[in-house]
Design a protein around this motif. Structure first.
Motif, mmCIF file in Angstrom:
data_model
loop_
_atom_site.group_PDB
_atom_site.id
_atom_site.type_symbol
_atom_site.label_atom_id
_atom_site.label_comp_id
_atom_site.label_asym_id
_atom_site.label_seq_id
_atom_site.Cartn_x
_atom_site.Cartn_y
_atom_site.Cartn_z
ATOM 1 N N TYR A 3 0.836 -1.201 0.000
ATOM 2 C CA TYR A 3 0.000 0.000 0.000
ATOM 3 C C TYR A 3 0.871 1.251 0.000
ATOM 4 O O TYR A 3 1.862 1.336 0.730
ATOM 5 C CB TYR A 3 -0.906 -0.002 1.230
ATOM 6 N N SER A 5 0.408 5.283 0.568
ATOM 7 C CA SER A 5 -0.472 6.384 0.957
ATOM 8 C C SER A 5 -0.332 7.569 0.020
ATOM 9 O O SER A 5 -1.287 8.330 -0.187
ATOM 10 C CB SER A 5 -0.189 6.814 2.397
ATOM 11 N N ASP A 8 -2.788 7.367 -2.788
ATOM 12 C CA ASP A 8 -4.111 7.839 -2.385
ATOM 13 C C ASP A 8 -4.153 9.361 -2.332
ATOM 14 O O ASP A 8 -5.148 9.982 -2.713
ATOM 15 C CB ASP A 8 -4.496 7.248 -1.015
ATOM 16 N N ARG A 11 -4.596 10.570 -5.711
ATOM 17 C CA ARG A 11 -6.000 10.472 -6.104
ATOM 18 C C ARG A 11 -6.771 11.714 -5.652
ATOM 19 O O ARG A 11 -7.642 12.219 -6.377
ATOM 20 C CB ARG A 11 -6.636 9.230 -5.475
ATOM 21 N N ARG A 71 -14.546 -3.643 -7.165
ATOM 22 C CA ARG A 71 -14.080 -2.262 -7.009
ATOM 23 C C ARG A 71 -15.055 -1.254 -7.608
ATOM 24 O O ARG A 71 -15.256 -0.166 -7.056
ATOM 25 C CB ARG A 71 -12.710 -2.105 -7.692
ATOM 26 N N VAL A 280 -5.090 11.706 2.131
ATOM 27 C CA VAL A 280 -5.237 10.252 1.982
ATOM 28 C C VAL A 280 -6.703 9.856 2.110
ATOM 29 O O VAL A 280 -7.204 9.018 1.346
ATOM 30 C CB VAL A 280 -4.370 9.518 3.030
ATOM 31 N N PHE A 281 -7.411 10.472 3.054
ATOM 32 C CA PHE A 281 -8.824 10.149 3.219
ATOM 33 C C PHE A 281 -9.634 10.532 1.985
ATOM 34 O O PHE A 281 -10.468 9.756 1.514
ATOM 35 C CB PHE A 281 -9.391 10.855 4.448
ATOM 36 N N LYS A 284 -9.094 8.015 -0.605
ATOM 37 C CA LYS A 284 -9.819 6.773 -0.377
ATOM 38 C C LYS A 284 -11.270 6.863 -0.854
ATOM 39 O O LYS A 284 -11.838 5.891 -1.350
ATOM 40 C CB LYS A 284 -9.772 6.391 1.106
ATOM 41 N N TRP A 328 -18.450 4.974 0.397
ATOM 42 C CA TRP A 328 -17.155 4.315 0.603
ATOM 43 C C TRP A 328 -17.210 3.344 1.786
ATOM 44 O O TRP A 328 -16.757 2.201 1.679
ATOM 45 C CB TRP A 328 -16.079 5.376 0.834
ATOM 46 N N MET A 333 -16.301 -0.600 0.724
ATOM 47 C CA MET A 333 -15.443 -1.402 1.596
ATOM 48 C C MET A 333 -15.982 -2.805 1.864
ATOM 49 O O MET A 333 -15.212 -3.782 1.817
ATOM 50 C CB MET A 333 -15.190 -0.656 2.906
#
Length: 619
Positions: A3, A5, A8, A11, A71, A280-281, A284, A328, A333
């Motif tokens: 992973y 971060s 993300d 993104r 996804r 990062v949040f 996500k 999300w 999830m």
């Protein structure tokens, strides 16, 4: 795959400009490049996963598509269901039928092809299409069909020389993207062959040879910093009128690739910046945020019958953020993490059921003519006007050059006096029906020289209409050939100025014509509404017997004042002074529509406008 971060965070750097661009936040005129950053990220992540599985002889095409379904489809299906329910409540039958057609295309991930065939992404009416944003999902899913097969062939028969063979595919795609800007701009924007290279840029980063050691820290810092600057430049300096994708897409794509690459080689300050928890949040929830923000904006504008206020836009964006977090947490999830309950069989069966349900709902919308039973008194009329623009000969489309103009066939009147040239875009062509109908009251002969989406401004280039500049550059030859001493310039000025052209550039064009010994009249911006006038009429609760109707404009009326202020005295004519009241403007008089769509005059409106304010008309 480990992973990261910072990916993300990248993104977040992709989705936020897109959302804020769609919300018309000033200073982010190139926010649409966030989609291109998403393409690079997708190419990187997907090809990393496939290449690692191939190296371990563990790659399964079934498992690959199962993961893609997990996804993408759950959150997408929930968005489809909610958007369809609201659309069925607020959209009038023609718009509901169009929405239903786009729903089928989006369900089968070909909405990029659907919207390519129906509109430009930057068209004004696009703001009311709730599923327009799914075009990018179409591009990605089509990439997911071909890329696993391409990588499998390279691994199986070409000794895993990914970089070489991907470059063989990437460079022609980029060349096609550049070529397409001047030959097929809408195709270039929407279709995979011209977008493949953007996803392949990410793939090339993912598939670089493992033996390449981490770069020295100083190099990583410089590369990542340059990448961030490239992205920020694109977000703030590009606009709807920039040639895109092509060369202008190269900068943000290479910027995203540079940031990903630097992070994978040991990190840099940009990687640490992108790894802060808020970014990062947002990264996500970026997929859900991308899915939800556009249909909420489109439907809110449609229901309001106008552009949203700042407060209303903030409210919609807050709702989009809240729904995205819920999507999300409670949709994305569980399907991605709970593989025991949501097993492979359930995923594929559920995906098939969801697509079947969406298809059935879409066909119901189409074959009921947009659920027309909801509005038994609504009747879509065919409004005369556009068929009288002299299309293809005197009003050229985006694929025609000035050589297609048929000069001697473009006189709107004969034997009335000296020749005056009508020059401009479709907002000039919409006066042609009125000039023909009012020919008996003209003291001149009007000659029509018009082209779609091509405003009458010298040295103006737009990727949307690549032949426009040469069309306008040909004007002196037209003036000389026909002995023109007066030109009437007309354009959709509100759209032109919104896209970065200033009123002073119009004034410069007038000055150049004056130096050629040509007198000029400039017709200001005429009425443009927030939606199709028949939709506005029905939304206002009117009936067929309602003789008059009006609505607010989609732009600030001071635009004509700004244009008049830079032009010589006696040059400017303001249509709004004749067609508008204090707060709104007429789109229907005497039981007939003045406007045929959102702004182009109908034949009735064209005749009224010409008789009311056009030069060289006896009143």
């Amino acid at each position: 795959m480990k992973y990261r971060s910072d990916v993300d965070g990248l993104r977040a750097l992709a989705v936020l400009p897109v959302v804020l661009f769609h919300a018309h936040i000033p200073g982010l005129s190139g926010g649409f490049i966030g989609v291109d950053i998403f393409f690079v990220i997708s190419g990187y992540l997907i090809c990393s996963l496939i290449a690692r599985a191939l190296a371990r002889n563990e790659f399964s095409i079934i498992r690959f598509y199962e993961n893609r379904c997990r996804r993408i489809l759950p959150a997408l299906t929930v968005m489809f269901l909610a958007t369809s329910a609201v659309a069925a409540k607020v959209l009038l039958p023609p718009d509901m039928e169009s929405f239903s057609r786009s729903l089928i295309a989006a369900t089968f991930f070909v909405s990029n092809i659907f919207f390519w065939r129906s509109s430009s992404y930057f068209d004004g009416g696009s703001e009311f299409k709730p599923l327009l944003h799914t075009w990018s999902l179409g591009v990605e899913e089509q990439f997911y069909i071909f890329m696993p097969l391409i990588l499998y062939v390279i691994a199986r028969w070409l000794k895993s020389k990914y970089m070489i063979w991907l470059l063989v595919l990437t460079l022609p795609s980029f060349a096609l993207s550049v070529w397409g800007l001047t030959h097929a701009p809408t195709s270039t924007f929407y279709l995979l062959p011209m977008r493949f290279w953007e996803l392949a840029v990410g793939a090339l980063i993912a598939l670089r040879p493992e033996r390449i050691s981490p770069s020295p820290r100083a190099i990583r810092e410089i590369v990542a910093g340059a990448g961030l600057l490239a992205i920020l430049y694109g977000i703030t300096m590009l606009s709807e009128e920039s040639s895109f994708p092509g060369w202008n897409a190269l900068l943000p794509c290479l910027g995203a690739a540079a940031i990903i690459d630097a992070g994978g080689r040991g990190g840099a300050w940009v990687s640490r910046l992108l790894s802060v928890r808020p970014l990062v949040f947002v990264g996500k929830i970026s997929y859900s945020l991308y899915l939800w923000h556009w249909p909420l904006l489109a439907l809110a504008k449609y229901q309001a019958m106008r552009q949203l206020t700042v407060v209303e836009t903030a409210g919609v964006m807050t709702a989009a953020l809240a729904i995205s977090i819920l999507s999300w947490r409670y949709v994305e999830m569980p399907f991605r993490q709970n593989r025991r309950f949501f097993n492979s069989r359930m995923i594929f069966a559920g995906s098939a059921a969801a697509m079947t349900l969406m298809t059935a709902a879409a066909f119901a919308g189409i074959y009921s003519q947009g659920l027309s039973f909801r509005y038994p008194n609504f009747e879509q009329q065919t409004i005369s006007g556009k068929e009288r623009y002299n299309g293809g000969t005197c009003f050229l489309d985006g694929n025609q050059t000035f050589r297609s103009w048929r000069g001697d066939d473009c006189f709107l009147s004969r034997g009335r006096g000296k020749t005056v040239l009508l020059w401009g875009d479709s907002y000039a062509a919409h006066y042609a029906p009125g000039l023909v109908d009012e020919a008996a009251h003209l003291s001149v002969d009007y000659l029509q020289y018009t082209a779609s989406a091509c405003p009458p401004v010298f040295d103006y280039y737009t990727a949307i209409r690549p032949h426009c500049r040469e069309f306008n550059d040909n004007l002196p030859q037209i003036i000389s050939k026909y002995g023109i001493k007066t030109v009437v310039m007309v354009g959709r000025w509100e759209s032109l100025f919104k896209r970065g052209v200033s009123p002073s550039q119009v004034a410069d064009t007038v000055a150049r014509l004056n130096r050629m010994g040509v007198a000029v009249y400039v017709i200001g911006q005429s009425t443009v509404f927030n939606n199709d006038v028949q939709t506005l009429f029905a939304q206002g609760g009117n009936s067929a017997t309602t003789a008059e109707a009006s609505a607010p404009l989609s732009f600030s009326r001071d635009i004509n004042g700004r244009l008049a202020a830079v032009l010589p005295a006696g040059t400017f004519i303001d249509p709004l002074a004749k067609l508008c009241h204090a707060q709104d403007c007429d789109f229907r008089r005497d039981g007939q529509y003045l406007v045929a769509d959102i702004g182009h005059l109908s034949s009735f409106g064209s005749k009224l406008a010409v008789a009311t304010y056009f030069p060289f008309v006896s009143r």
